[in-house]
Scaffold this motif. Structure first.
Motif, short mmCIF file in Angstrom:
data_model
loop_
_atom_site.label_atom_id
_atom_site.label_comp_id
_atom_site.label_asym_id
_atom_site.label_seq_id
_atom_site.Cartn_x
_atom_site.Cartn_y
_atom_site.Cartn_z
N VAL A 3 4.54 19.14 -4.45
CA VAL A 3 5.16 18.51 -3.27
C VAL A 3 4.34 17.28 -2.90
O VAL A 3 3.12 17.36 -2.74
N LEU A 4 5.02 16.16 -2.77
CA LEU A 4 4.38 14.90 -2.39
C LEU A 4 4.38 14.74 -0.88
O LEU A 4 5.37 15.05 -0.23
N GLY A 5 3.28 14.19 -0.35
CA GLY A 5 3.23 13.80 1.06
C GLY A 5 2.47 14.77 1.92
O GLY A 5 2.00 15.81 1.44
N PRO A 6 2.30 14.41 3.17
CA PRO A 6 2.86 13.22 3.79
C PRO A 6 2.15 11.94 3.32
O PRO A 6 1.02 11.97 2.88
N VAL B 39 1.60 6.45 -7.11
CA VAL B 39 0.48 7.30 -7.52
C VAL B 39 0.94 8.76 -7.55
O VAL B 39 0.76 9.47 -8.54
N GLY B 40 1.56 9.21 -6.46
CA GLY B 40 2.04 10.59 -6.40
C GLY B 40 3.09 10.90 -7.44
O GLY B 40 3.06 11.95 -8.09
N LEU B 41 4.02 9.98 -7.64
CA LEU B 41 5.06 10.19 -8.65
C LEU B 41 4.47 10.25 -10.06
O LEU B 41 4.93 11.03 -10.89
N THR B 42 3.46 9.46 -10.31
CA THR B 42 2.83 9.46 -11.63
C THR B 42 2.11 10.78 -11.88
O THR B 42 2.20 11.35 -12.98
N ILE B 43 1.41 11.28 -10.87
CA ILE B 43 0.76 12.58 -11.01
C ILE B 43 1.83 13.65 -11.28
O ILE B 43 1.67 14.49 -12.17
N TYR B 44 2.91 13.61 -10.50
CA TYR B 44 3.99 14.57 -10.71
C TYR B 44 4.52 14.47 -12.15
O TYR B 44 4.66 15.47 -12.84
N ASP B 45 4.79 13.26 -12.59
CA ASP B 45 5.34 13.06 -13.94
C ASP B 45 4.41 13.61 -15.01
O ASP B 45 4.86 14.27 -15.95
N MET B 46 3.13 13.39 -14.85
CA MET B 46 2.18 13.82 -15.89
C MET B 46 1.94 15.33 -15.88
O MET B 46 1.48 15.88 -16.88
N CYS B 47 2.26 15.98 -14.76
CA CYS B 47 1.98 17.43 -14.64
C CYS B 47 3.22 18.30 -14.54
O CYS B 47 3.12 19.52 -14.47
N LYS B 48 4.39 17.70 -14.53
CA LYS B 48 5.62 18.48 -14.28
C LYS B 48 5.89 19.54 -15.34
O LYS B 48 6.55 20.53 -15.05
N ALA C 11 0.83 -1.21 0.00
CA ALA C 11 0.00 0.00 0.00
C ALA C 11 0.86 1.26 0.00
O ALA C 11 0.56 2.23 -0.71
N LEU C 12 1.94 1.27 0.78
CA LEU C 12 2.84 2.42 0.81
C LEU C 12 3.52 2.63 -0.54
O LEU C 12 3.62 3.76 -1.03
N THR C 13 3.98 1.55 -1.15
CA THR C 13 4.63 1.65 -2.46
C THR C 13 3.65 2.17 -3.50
O THR C 13 3.98 3.06 -4.29
N ALA C 14 2.44 1.63 -3.48
CA ALA C 14 1.43 2.09 -4.44
C ALA C 14 1.16 3.58 -4.28
O ALA C 14 1.08 4.32 -5.27
N ALA C 15 1.02 4.04 -3.04
CA ALA C 15 0.73 5.45 -2.80
C ALA C 15 1.85 6.35 -3.33
O ALA C 15 1.59 7.39 -3.95
N GLN C 16 3.07 5.94 -3.10
CA GLN C 16 4.20 6.75 -3.60
C GLN C 16 4.20 6.80 -5.12
O GLN C 16 4.45 7.85 -5.72
#
Length: 161
Positions: A139-142, A123-132, A116-121
């Motif tokens: 900023v990701l997190g917490p 998800v955030g990285l994918t959003i960042y990648d698609m919008c960068k 679950a923790l890996t998936a959440a990270q």
């Protein structure tokens, strides 16, 4: 063994994968919450579906599911697990914050918190990648475990965010 004693070390003090051979199978659940903070314009465009790379949340959801299934390939001491359910939901917290919850389930001898923790990270990285291209200041997190069920250590629910 106390709950503070680490189990990923052998008698020589070297890392090893914990032996779960004799553990009883139980239903396991982990729920992780995370969020990504961005400019209001970026979140608005995600909601409108006007990010040039496609449907950001659909892609992030699939990436999170794939990441949960690949956790043992990424985290050296994680056991490969037959996951029985993965659900990812999104919620707009405010005009600049998108939160997401990842729920992972299995029936097995070890928990699914790392999945679950890996998936959440991811998800955030994918959003960042698609919008960068339009917002490099995201900023990701917490990111944190909200709840877990099953296993020898019992159930857990985070008391505060």
């Amino acid at each position: 063994m106390s709950s503070e004693q680490l189990t990923h070390f052998n008698e020589q003090g070297r890392a090893h994968m914990v032996d779960v051979t004799d553990k009883a199978e139980t239903k396991r659940l982990a729920i992780v919450k995370s969020q990504i903070h961005m400019r209001a314009e970026t979140l608005r465009r995600i909601q409108e579906g006007s990010i040039g790379k496609g449907d950001v949340l659909a892609v992030a959801q699939v990436a999170g599911i794939m990441a949960a299934k690949k956790t043992a390939d990424l985290i050296p001491m994680c056991h490969p697990l037959p996951l029985t359910g993965i659900d990812i939901s999104f919620e707009v917290e405010n005009e600049q914050t998108l939160s997401f919850r990842v729920k992972v389930k299995t029936t097995g001898v070890t928990g699914v918190e790392m999945e679950a923790l890996t998936a959440a990270q991811v998800v955030g990285l994918t959003i960042y990648d698609m919008c960068k291209a339009i917002d490099k200041d995201m900023v990701l997190g917490p990111t944190y475990l909200e709840q877990k069920q099953g296993g020898k250590s019992g159930d857990y629910r985070r008391e505060s965010e």
